[in-house]
Write a protein that holds these residues in place. Structure first.
Motif, short mmCIF file in Angstrom:
data_model
loop_
_atom_site.label_atom_id
_atom_site.label_comp_id
_atom_site.label_asym_id
_atom_site.label_seq_id
_atom_site.Cartn_x
_atom_site.Cartn_y
_atom_site.Cartn_z
N GLN A 180 5.65 13.65 52.87
CA GLN A 180 6.98 13.32 53.39
C GLN A 180 7.74 12.43 52.42
O GLN A 180 8.93 12.64 52.15
CB GLN A 180 6.84 12.62 54.74
CG GLN A 180 8.17 12.18 55.34
CD GLN A 180 7.99 11.48 56.67
OE1 GLN A 180 6.92 11.53 57.27
NE2 GLN A 180 9.02 10.81 57.14
N GLN A 181 7.04 11.45 51.85
CA GLN A 181 7.68 10.55 50.90
C GLN A 181 8.14 11.29 49.65
O GLN A 181 9.24 11.03 49.13
CB GLN A 181 6.71 9.43 50.53
CG GLN A 181 7.31 8.38 49.60
CD GLN A 181 6.32 7.28 49.29
OE1 GLN A 181 5.20 7.27 49.80
NE2 GLN A 181 6.73 6.33 48.45
N GLU A 184 11.32 13.52 50.60
CA GLU A 184 12.55 12.84 51.03
C GLU A 184 13.47 12.51 49.86
O GLU A 184 14.66 12.27 50.07
CB GLU A 184 12.20 11.56 51.80
CG GLU A 184 11.77 11.84 53.23
CD GLU A 184 11.46 10.56 53.98
OE1 GLU A 184 11.17 9.53 53.32
OE2 GLU A 184 11.46 10.59 55.23
N HIS A 189 16.21 14.41 55.58
CA HIS A 189 15.20 13.98 56.54
C HIS A 189 15.16 14.90 57.76
O HIS A 189 14.09 15.13 58.34
CB HIS A 189 15.48 12.54 56.98
CG HIS A 189 14.52 12.05 58.02
ND1 HIS A 189 13.21 11.69 57.74
CD2 HIS A 189 14.68 11.87 59.38
CE1 HIS A 189 12.61 11.32 58.85
NE2 HIS A 189 13.47 11.41 59.86
N GLU A 190 16.31 15.42 58.15
CA GLU A 190 16.35 16.30 59.33
C GLU A 190 15.49 17.55 59.12
O GLU A 190 14.83 18.04 60.04
CB GLU A 190 17.79 16.71 59.64
CG GLU A 190 18.69 15.58 60.10
CD GLU A 190 19.16 14.71 58.93
OE1 GLU A 190 18.93 15.12 57.77
OE2 GLU A 190 19.75 13.65 59.18
N ILE A 192 12.85 17.83 57.08
CA ILE A 192 11.44 17.44 57.10
C ILE A 192 10.99 17.17 58.54
O ILE A 192 9.88 17.57 58.94
CB ILE A 192 11.23 16.19 56.23
CG1 ILE A 192 11.65 16.47 54.79
CG2 ILE A 192 9.77 15.73 56.27
CD1 ILE A 192 11.63 15.27 53.89
N SER A 193 11.83 16.53 59.32
CA SER A 193 11.48 16.25 60.71
C SER A 193 11.29 17.54 61.50
O SER A 193 10.36 17.64 62.32
CB SER A 193 12.59 15.40 61.35
OG SER A 193 12.31 15.16 62.71
#
Length: 888
Positions: A180-181, A184, A189-190, A192-193
């Motif tokens: 995730q890091q 990003e 972020h949306e 990845i979420s």
């Protein structure tokens, strides 16, 4: 309409093309798909067939059979070999090749999964960069068991497998903190979420905990009974079932479930710990592998010819298309494995043919039974190939496993010579096996012409009842049926007095091309020869082939050890599907849900999702009815016994769903009429009863194919009638129509024989023979209607069908009409004017339409929850049992 010329043509030549996959591998051998080679006709060279090669015309009644040649690739030096230690290196060095050649398809899939169009390509680029740098595998830190599974799958050299694993790793890495890091920095972020939400929704790494009753119970004891066909592996399992206070039998076929039901109620199964009377004779006329119990003079009799009052056990039967409730107090249940109740406690459970846990379509039912059966003692009967897989599953569950091995009771030998293509060498007691439906009819005709012996017929599309009748005719020494012609359907569930098995072919069409039978398939079929107790005690079973080159393939298969099964299949359930649906875009299709389980879902190394190709075929139809089917209903239709690759059966299924959408109540005759099948069934009945010229063989074969489809549609209706009782009320009529269909199918098989004999009126002679075997009864004589009261044994999900559900169904019907009217009015008003008053009215009507639709869906979902009977026999016990019409 026959769609088999290509199949027959290919079956005669066994031509398989050589294919290769991308060779971009730096430190491991090239990726090659292992295929059989093609042997050119005159040149004798290898490669693809020449385009100038003429195609042989399709002959439904061949008089001669060409020899087959099977050249196997023994040289595996070019085959990709991966181990758990170099999987990471292999993927790191080939991710660019995957990105360049599969990137477009992967982007399309990501869009279906909810990734935005702008983020899809950058996402893949970042993933490729970090995978090549070794960051991904370092972050995820896979265990040896997962790496070994990857190595085995990737060694196939299949590009789709590469795509599947890369996509799985992408989603898992995006859900890892380090991944995730890394993402990003480039990806919103949306996005990845959303990926993380879908990954966690589809996570099946703890699928066994969905079966709460089994996990909350004490550790279960598994007892495996494994061995080849004719080894007696079900002997002790059935006796333990008969001795249990509460027991269940779960098998693969309706016929096997019916036999257990029938014998337990008659007291023909001797319970474990009890001895039969001295004068009791063993009954060898059974579809089960009972072995030593069939030998006269043995005290280990499991099934007797006549029942004993001491051994009578009340047993109910539940299958997808038929239910028989003999008593509400019965504590034994016989069912097909798909109908296994997983929330009821049992002392003893028997799961038959456990090797089918790896079957691409039905294996999920066996997996669910192994994971979820709430029983103290579970007997698993089947092939030894399933032992390593069951050991791994049981070890993970914390249960115990005990394995009993059985050896074949009569020898099985391979003949020194084949029949050399001469069907005149077929003998009485032979079973000739082929794998093409049209080829079976031609083979039957040729054998009867060459030997003057009559052939019984058994293949997969024939209803189980007809197959059983044909088997009985073949076994009966008083009948004139001396030879059996069948497909691989003879390998399971049929009691057959076969002395010799003759393979007409050792290759089978798998939907893509002709493939050699596996060693397990050859052993399963060949093992039907020389069954213990059906012939002389020292009679050996003999196996041979019609053509010489095939004999070596059979010999090697029988000498080979069983190849262990590696994967147990998982099917979609409401528990697994619901979170995935919520994580996908609102307009996602059903096929996309299947893709999620294949390309995103994380599973233990011993599990694999069901065949997505079959699922996709089902979803093509189901997706067009999302306006009238709730999620649970869609899953119900997807799991229904509809052959989704049969266009005519699918037309029948569509007709059924269309009527359900229009009227919410489906009549069976209307389904057949809309599917253009009722008139064909009527014409068949008229043809059977009319005097005059008899139909020719080609007409009869085509008629039989149509009747097979009619029978499938009737089975489908009966399947729904037990789950949506008010919507499918014609259960009694459906049983009658199915009975008539089976009668006409039996007549069709008899007509072909009478025509070959040159009967003056083949139709009349066939009708006389069939009616003699199956005398018609009055309607009331064939009924098995038993009214039952409240059953204290089963207490799961019972709802009074005469209660509040009726008002819910009527409300659904009324709201459906109101909703349609509201949409029509709002559309008309929108076309009239855009002025303020009309706009206000338009908005109000749109709101009303949406509100009524919500209420309709909620009412439908309530109905579905009230009639959830797929895993609960309690509701079966509280309803009137169906009208079952049987022919004497």
């Amino acid at each position: 309409m026959f769609r088999t010329p290509q199949l027959v043509n290919t079956q005669c030549r066994h031509a398989l093309s050589r294919s290769t996959l991308p060779r971009r591998v730096l430190t491991v051998p090239p990726v090659l798909a292992r295929t059989r080679t093609y042997k050119a006709g005159k040149s004798g060279g290898r490669g693809r067939p020449s385009s100038s090669r003429s195609t042989r015309p399709f002959d439904p009644y061949p008089t001669a059979h060409q020899p087959r040649h099977h050249d196997l690739e023994h040289d595996s030096s070019n085959k990709l070999r991966l181990s758990s230690s170099n999987v990471a290196e292999y993927l790191e060095q080939n991710v660019s090749d995957w990105y360049s050649k599969s990137g477009a398809k992967t982007v399309e899939r990501l869009l279906r999964f909810g990734v935005s169009k702008d983020a899809a390509r950058p996402l893949l680029k970042v993933f490729r960069k970090h995978l090549e740098a070794g960051d991904v595998f370092r972050d995820l830190a896979y265990g040896d068991d997962h790496l070994a599974r990857m190595a085995r799958d990737l060694s196939s050299g299949n590009r789709t497998t590469m795509d599947r694993y890369c996509t799985k790793i992408l989603y898992e890495w995006a859900s890892h903190p380090q991944g995730q890091q890394a993402l990003e920095a480039t990806i919103p972020h949306e996005v990845i979420s959303r990926m993380q939400t879908l990954f966690h929704a589809a996570d099946l790494s703890r699928v066994s905990w969905q079966y709460t009753p089994a996990r909350m119970s004490p550790p279960r004891k598994f007892i495996m009974h494994v061995g080849p066909t004719n080894s007696g592996k079900t002997h002790n399992a059935l006796r333990a079932l008969a001795a249990a206070e509460r027991g269940i039998y779960a098998g693969p076929l309706r016929l096997l479930a019916h036999e257990i039901y029938d014998r337990l109620n008659k007291g023909q199964i001797v319970p474990l710990g009890m001895d039969p009377s001295p004068e009791a004779e063993p009954d060898s006329q059974t579809g089960f592998d009972l072995g030593e119990d069939a030998e006269t003079g043995k005290k280990q009799v499991a099934v007797t010819k006549t029942g004993n009052a001491k051994f009578v056990r009340l047993c109910n039967m539940v299958t997808g298309e038929e239910q028989k409730i003999v008593s509400p107090d019965a504590t034994l249940l016989s069912c097909t494995v798909e109908m296994t109740p997983l929330r009821t406690y049992w002392d003893v459970a028997v799961i038959d043919e456990i090797q089918l846990i790896a079957d691409k379509q039905r294996g999920g039912a066996w997996t669910g039974a192994v994971l979820g059966l709430n029983a103290r003692e579970i007997h698993l009967c089947g092939e030894e190939s399933a032992i390593p897989l069951i050991e791994a599953i049981v070890r993970d569950l914390g249960d115990t496993l005990e394995v009993h091995h059985y050896k074949r009771l009569t020898p099985l030998v391979v003949a020194e010579k084949s029949l050399e293509g001469d069907l005149g060498k077929v003998q009485a007691g032979d079973c000739v096996v082929a794998f093409s439906r049209s080829g079976l009819f031609g083979l039957k005709h040729s054998i009867e012409k060459a030997t003057k012996m009559r052939c019984a017929l058994a293949y997969g599309r024939l209803p189980p009842e007809i197959r059983s009748e044909q088997a009985a005719l073949f076994n009966d020494p008083r009948s004139d049926y001396r030879v059996l012609v069948g497909s691989d359907a003879v390998g399971m569930g049929l009691n057959l007095k076969i002395k010799r098995v003759v393979f007409e072919s050792v290759a089978k069409w798998d939907g893509v091309g002709m493939r050699l039978l596996s060693a397990s398939q050859i052993k399963q079929i060949a093992g039907r020869a020389g069954r213990f107790g059906l012939h002389d005690s020292d009679a050996a079973g003999v196996v041979t082939t019609l053509h010489g080159p095939d004999l070596q393939v059979v010999r090697k298969a029988l000498a080979a050890s069983f190849e262990p099964l590696h994967l147990a299949r998982l099917n979609m359930t409401m528990e697994t599907v619901t979170p995935v649906v919520h994580a996908l875009p609102f307009d996602a299709k059903g096929s996309t849900i299947g893709e999620v389980f294949l390309y995103v879902s994380k599973m233990l190394p011993v599990f694999q999702f069901q065949d997505v190709d079959e699922l996709t075929e089902a979803m093509k139809t189901i997706d067009s009815f999302t306006d009238c089917l709730t999620l649970e209903h869609r899953l119900l239709v997807q799991n229904s016994p509809c052959p989704w690759r049969d266009n005519y059966a699918v037309d029948g299924a569509r007709s059924l769903l269309e009527i359900y959408r229009e009227k919410l109540q489906v009549r069976v005759e209307e389904v057949l009429h809309r599917g253009r099948l009722l008139s064909k069934l009527n014409r068949a009945l008229v043809l059977m009863q009319s005097p005059g010229r008899s139909p020719d063989n080609m007409t009869v074969v085509q008629l039989l194919s149509t009747l097979e489809t009619v029978h499938k549609v009737l089975d489908l209706y009966l399947w729904f009638s037990y789950r949506l009782t008010l919507a499918f009320p014609d259960q009694k009529n459906a049983f009658k129509l199915r009975r008539l269909t089976e009668l006409v199918m039996d007549w069709c098989l008899e007509v072909m024989h009478q025509t070959r004999l040159g009967a003056r009126d083949a139709a009349a002679e066939a009708r006389k023979a069939v009616m003699g075997r199956r005398p018609q009864q009055e309607d009331e004589d064939g009924l098995e209607a038993t009214k039952v009261s409240m059953n204290p044994v089963y207490q799961e999900n019972y709802h009074d069908p005469n209660g509040t559900f009726v008002s819910s169904a009527l409300l659904c019907c009324q709201l459906n009409r109101i909703c349609s009217q509201a949409r029509g009015i709002s559309t008309s008003l929108g076309e009239v004017s855009s002025s303020l008053p009309f706009t206000v009215i338009l908005g109000c009507l749109h709101f009303f339409a949406r509100l009524s639709r919500v209420v309709q869906v909620r009412a439908t979902e309530r109905r579905a929850s009230l009639l959830r009977t797929t895993s609960s026999p309690s509701a079966y016990a509280h309803r009137p049992s169906p009208t079952v019409l049987t022919l004497g």
